[in-house]
Design a protein around this motif. Structure first.
Motif, PDB file in Angstrom:
ATOM      1  N   LEU A 164       0.570   1.985   0.990  1.00  0.00           N
ATOM      2  CA  LEU A 164       1.019   0.586   0.860  1.00  0.00           C
ATOM      3  C   LEU A 164       1.948   0.202   2.016  1.00  0.00           C
ATOM      4  O   LEU A 164       1.877  -0.918   2.542  1.00  0.00           O
ATOM      5  N   ILE A 165       2.815   1.131   2.417  1.00  0.00           N
ATOM      6  CA  ILE A 165       3.718   0.856   3.550  1.00  0.00           C
ATOM      7  C   ILE A 165       2.893   0.584   4.802  1.00  0.00           C
ATOM      8  O   ILE A 165       3.116  -0.380   5.537  1.00  0.00           O
ATOM      9  N   GLU A 166       1.921   1.443   5.020  1.00  0.00           N
ATOM     10  CA  GLU A 166       1.048   1.300   6.191  1.00  0.00           C
ATOM     11  C   GLU A 166       0.337  -0.064   6.180  1.00  0.00           C
ATOM     12  O   GLU A 166       0.249  -0.748   7.190  1.00  0.00           O
ATOM     13  N   ASP A 167      -0.145  -0.448   5.018  1.00  0.00           N
ATOM     14  CA  ASP A 167      -0.927  -1.691   4.936  1.00  0.00           C
ATOM     15  C   ASP A 167      -0.070  -2.944   4.983  1.00  0.00           C
ATOM     16  O   ASP A 167      -0.548  -3.996   5.429  1.00  0.00           O
ATOM     17  N   TRP A 168       1.165  -2.883   4.490  1.00  0.00           N
ATOM     18  CA  TRP A 168       1.890  -4.131   4.251  1.00  0.00           C
ATOM     19  C   TRP A 168       3.257  -4.251   4.919  1.00  0.00           C
ATOM     20  O   TRP A 168       3.695  -5.375   5.207  1.00  0.00           O
ATOM     21  N   HIS A 169       3.959  -3.156   5.150  1.00  0.00           N
ATOM     22  CA  HIS A 169       5.354  -3.271   5.598  1.00  0.00           C
ATOM     23  C   HIS A 169       5.427  -3.900   6.994  1.00  0.00           C
ATOM     24  O   HIS A 169       4.795  -3.410   7.940  1.00  0.00           O
ATOM     25  N   GLY A 170       6.179  -4.987   7.104  1.00  0.00           N
ATOM     26  CA  GLY A 170       6.336  -5.653   8.400  1.00  0.00           C
ATOM     27  C   GLY A 170       5.211  -6.610   8.746  1.00  0.00           C
ATOM     28  O   GLY A 170       5.217  -7.196   9.823  1.00  0.00           O
ATOM     29  N   LYS A 171       4.233  -6.759   7.844  1.00  0.00           N
ATOM     30  CA  LYS A 171       3.142  -7.720   8.103  1.00  0.00           C
ATOM     31  C   LYS A 171       3.636  -9.128   7.773  1.00  0.00           C
ATOM     32  O   LYS A 171       4.147  -9.369   6.664  1.00  0.00           O
ATOM     33  N   GLN A 172       3.464 -10.053   8.702  1.00  0.00           N
ATOM     34  CA  GLN A 172       3.992 -11.417   8.546  1.00  0.00           C
ATOM     35  C   GLN A 172       5.428 -11.358   8.009  1.00  0.00           C
ATOM     36  O   GLN A 172       6.273 -10.733   8.613  1.00  0.00           O
ATOM     37  N   ARG A 173       5.638 -11.952   6.839  1.00  0.00           N
ATOM     38  CA  ARG A 173       7.016 -12.011   6.321  1.00  0.00           C
ATOM     39  C   ARG A 173       7.238 -10.991   5.197  1.00  0.00           C
ATOM     40  O   ARG A 173       8.154 -11.145   4.395  1.00  0.00           O
ATOM     41  N   LEU A 174       6.429  -9.936   5.152  1.00  0.00           N
ATOM     42  CA  LEU A 174       6.464  -9.018   4.015  1.00  0.00           C
ATOM     43  C   LEU A 174       7.171  -7.710   4.361  1.00  0.00           C
ATOM     44  O   LEU A 174       7.086  -7.234   5.490  1.00  0.00           O
ATOM     45  N   GLY A 175       7.865  -7.144   3.392  1.00  0.00           N
ATOM     46  CA  GLY A 175       8.526  -5.863   3.597  1.00  0.00           C
ATOM     47  C   GLY A 175       8.325  -4.964   2.389  1.00  0.00           C
ATOM     48  O   GLY A 175       8.132  -5.453   1.266  1.00  0.00           O
ATOM     49  N   TYR A 176       8.365  -3.662   2.627  1.00  0.00           N
ATOM     50  CA  TYR A 176       8.161  -2.718   1.525  1.00  0.00           C
ATOM     51  C   TYR A 176       9.496  -2.173   1.027  1.00  0.00           C
ATOM     52  O   TYR A 176      10.352  -1.762   1.821  1.00  0.00           O
ATOM     53  N   SER A 177       9.640  -2.156  -0.281  1.00  0.00           N
ATOM     54  CA  SER A 177      10.832  -1.585  -0.905  1.00  0.00           C
ATOM     55  C   SER A 177      10.402  -0.365  -1.727  1.00  0.00           C
ATOM     56  O   SER A 177       9.660  -0.499  -2.709  1.00  0.00           O
ATOM     57  N   VAL A 178      10.829   0.815  -1.292  1.00  0.00           N
ATOM     58  CA  VAL A 178      10.499   2.061  -2.015  1.00  0.00           C
ATOM     59  C   VAL A 178      11.164   1.974  -3.391  1.00  0.00           C
ATOM     60  O   VAL A 178      12.340   1.599  -3.492  1.00  0.00           O
ATOM     61  N   THR A 179      10.396   2.306  -4.481  1.00  0.00           N
ATOM     62  CA  THR A 179      10.795   1.871  -5.818  1.00  0.00           C
ATOM     63  C   THR A 179      10.741   2.972  -6.895  1.00  0.00           C
ATOM     64  O   THR A 179       9.894   2.907  -7.799  1.00  0.00           O
ATOM     65  N   PRO A 180      11.572   4.004  -6.794  1.00  0.00           N
ATOM     66  CA  PRO A 180      11.656   4.904  -7.954  1.00  0.00           C
ATOM     67  C   PRO A 180      12.284   4.120  -9.113  1.00  0.00           C
ATOM     68  O   PRO A 180      13.328   3.497  -8.931  1.00  0.00           O
ATOM     69  N   ARG A 181      11.634   4.103 -10.289  1.00  0.00           N
ATOM     70  CA  ARG A 181      12.093   3.192 -11.361  1.00  0.00           C
ATOM     71  C   ARG A 181      13.567   3.428 -11.692  1.00  0.00           C
ATOM     72  O   ARG A 181      14.375   2.525 -11.612  1.00  0.00           O
ATOM     73  N   PHE A 182      13.900   4.647 -12.097  1.00  0.00           N
ATOM     74  CA  PHE A 182      15.284   5.110 -12.248  1.00  0.00           C
ATOM     75  C   PHE A 182      15.233   6.606 -12.492  1.00  0.00           C
ATOM     76  O   PHE A 182      14.152   7.166 -12.739  1.00  0.00           O
ATOM     77  N   ALA A 183      16.389   7.255 -12.415  1.00  0.00           N
ATOM     78  CA  ALA A 183      16.416   8.721 -12.425  1.00  0.00           C
ATOM     79  C   ALA A 183      15.683   9.341 -13.633  1.00  0.00           C
ATOM     80  O   ALA A 183      14.996  10.354 -13.468  1.00  0.00           O
ATOM     81  N   PRO A 184      15.786   8.763 -14.845  1.00  0.00           N
ATOM     82  CA  PRO A 184      15.108   9.423 -15.973  1.00  0.00           C
ATOM     83  C   PRO A 184      13.586   9.493 -15.853  1.00  0.00           C
ATOM     84  O   PRO A 184      12.971  10.361 -16.484  1.00  0.00           O
ATOM     85  N   THR A 185      12.955   8.609 -15.083  1.00  0.00           N
ATOM     86  CA  THR A 185      11.482   8.642 -15.038  1.00  0.00           C
ATOM     87  C   THR A 185      10.932   9.187 -13.714  1.00  0.00           C
ATOM     88  O   THR A 185       9.728   9.077 -13.462  1.00  0.00           O
ATOM     89  N   SER A 186      11.793   9.746 -12.872  1.00  0.00           N
ATOM     90  CA  SER A 186      11.293  10.422 -11.663  1.00  0.00           C
ATOM     91  C   SER A 186      11.854  11.841 -11.628  1.00  0.00           C
ATOM     92  O   SER A 186      13.053  12.045 -11.878  1.00  0.00           O
ATOM     93  N   THR A 187      11.001  12.808 -11.279  1.00  0.00           N
ATOM     94  CA  THR A 187      11.495  14.165 -11.073  1.00  0.00           C
ATOM     95  C   THR A 187      12.313  14.200  -9.785  1.00  0.00           C
ATOM     96  O   THR A 187      12.193  13.304  -8.934  1.00  0.00           O
ATOM     97  N   LYS A 188      13.092  15.265  -9.654  1.00  0.00           N
ATOM     98  CA  LYS A 188      13.867  15.420  -8.420  1.00  0.00           C
ATOM     99  C   LYS A 188      12.919  15.502  -7.222  1.00  0.00           C
ATOM    100  O   LYS A 188      13.202  14.946  -6.158  1.00  0.00           O
TER     101      LYS A 188
END
Ligand code: GUN
Ligand code: ZN
Length: 437
Positions: free
Chosen positions: A190-214
């Motif tokens: 998704l970063i490759e396809d969209w980040h920096g295209k026109q006015r768009l930016g990518y925000s890396v989005t781990p939901r919160f610590a309880p739902t992501s492993t280390k």
């Protein structure tokens, strides 16, 4: 030289060059106010801003000027934390965070496996945002990469400045939402396809610590180290049940924030939603890294999460922004967010002035997101994203604003009483993209 793309609007103009801080009456020095102003738009950008009487002589004699006298133009509102995939579960009754996630949010987000649904909701959400005067947001998709492709595509068609990310979650969630090892690979694509295209930016989005492993959070941190132009969005210290759960899941961690610090997720482009239950040590660490907390007042009241402490943020130098947090938030409107922020402030003995509120919603939010060279002000070379506000939109607003003798009073009445009916038009990229029926 003017071109066929030039647009001229005559109206009252309000913008903030700097943070007004505690400067309240009668008008802060950071305010740029033209009672009878002219906004000149060219090729999607602001060409000039000033007093109508000063600028009118610079226009070609045959120029058509849109006459919006009686209306007030401000930079488009910015929402630093919102979930487009939760539009349809707004106002789901009566639970606190963890039950609300399990009962309403996760089942709803499962629907975004279907691409047609993601497309329909992307467009519905953008329509609602523009109706509310919001032109830029930092947005959570679901864990399905297609939900983010659909959203970026819809934003691209409208030429909006938007930050979006696919939720990363590889544990403690329904099977249909967990992304396992593909989460990071999908994020990279998704970063490759969209980040920096026109006015768009990518925000890396781990939901919160309880739902992501280390492992997943470390991999998210590696993405940020590889590309410092990426943004990061997650949740932090919203609810007491969440705090207990994080302490249980990360017994070796000094506190909640340190879980994110160890993964390399805390930097100048990081937004942590909520930050209600922090101590001053954590606030100072966030300040040192230049991260911001998204204050989501209507969500915090709706889920009973607690009262954000703006004064402690100011004292420790921790940046904070204003956000709706739809679907836990109850208001897409920036006016509504400020109204709730004022009410939270009153319960803490920290009332919010209209200057602080509207600065925050525009220039302040842009600055915290590192977008302040592009949006958030009515000034030459800025992108032409702005709202045309009608202070007489309803009979009540008309009565109330007629009695105001100062701009400060009028803005405060709007902050407390206005909603999407007061947004006469929303312009983004130099085009009118919403006009009230
Ligand atoms: N914490 C983790 N996920 C969420 C969410 O979707 N909404 C809110 N308000 N808090 C969260
Ligand atoms: Zn949220």
């Amino acid at each position: 030289m003017t071109s066929f793309t030039d647009t001229f609007i005559r109206a009252e103009l309000v913008s903030f060059a700097r943070d007004p801080g505690e400067d309240n009456m009668p008008q802060p020095s950071s305010l740029e106010h033209y009672g009878d102003g002219l906004l000149w738009i060219k090729d999607g950008h602001i060409q000039a801003v000033g007093h109508y009487a000063d600028l009118i002589s610079e226009l070609p004699t045959d120029s058509q000027v849109l006459d919006y006298r009686g209306k007030l133009i401000m930079p488009g509102f910015i929402d630093t934390h919102v979930h487009y995939v939760q539009l349809d579960i707004m106002a789901s009754y009566g639970r606190q965070l963890l039950d609300w996630l399990n009962d309403y949010t996760f089942p709803e987000e499962c629907r975004f496996a279907n691409h047609a649904h993601a497309e329909a909701l992307s467009n519905a959400f953008l329509d609602e945002m523009l109706r509310a005067g919001t032109t830029t947001a930092q947005v959570f998709g679901s864990s399905h990469p297609g939900s983010v492709d659909a959203f970026f595509t819809a934003c691209q068609k409208r030429q909006l400045r938007m930050l979006v990310g696919k939720v990363l979650m590889d544990r403690n969630a329904p099977d249909a939402l967990m992304d396992g090892t593909s989460g990071i690979a999908d994020t990279e694509r998704l970063i490759e396809d969209w980040h920096g295209k026109q006015r768009l930016g990518y925000s890396v989005t781990p939901r919160f610590a309880p739902t992501s492993t280390k492992t997943q959070m470390d991999a998210a941190g590696a993405l940020l180290r590889n590309d410092p132009t990426l943004w990061l969005q997650t949740h932090l210290a919203e609810n007491s049940g969440e705090l207990d759960w994080v302490a249980e899941l990360f017994p070796g961690s000094r506190d909640y924030l340190s879980v994110y610090e160890q993964a390399g997720l805390v930097g100048p482009r990081s937004t942590f939603a909520h930050g209600i239950h922090l101590d001053n040590g954590m606030r100072k660490r966030l300040a040192e890294r230049g991260a911001n907390i998204a204050f989501c007042p209507s969500s915090n009241l709706f889920l009973g999460s607690g009262l954000f402490d703006r004064e402690a943020a100011q004292e420790t130098g921790m940046a904070y922004t204003y956000a709706s947090d739809i679907g836990a938030g109850t208001d897409l409107s920036g006016f509504g967010t400020l109204k709730s922020a004022y009410q939270v402030g009153q319960l803490r003995g920290q009332p919010l002035t209209a200057w602080q509120g509207f600065y925050g919603l525009t220039h302040g939010n842009a600055k915290a997101l590192s977008l302040d060279n592009h949006v958030g002000q009515l000034a030459p070379s800025y992108e032409a994203d702005f709202v045309v506000i009608d202070p007489q939109a309803t009979s009540l607003l008309k009565r109330r604003t007629q009695h105001c003798t100062t701009l400060g009073e009028r803005l405060f009445a709007l902050m407390m009483l206005a909603d999407d009916r007061a947004i006469y038009e929303t312009w983004a990229g130099g085009r009118c993209q919403h006009r009230r029926d």
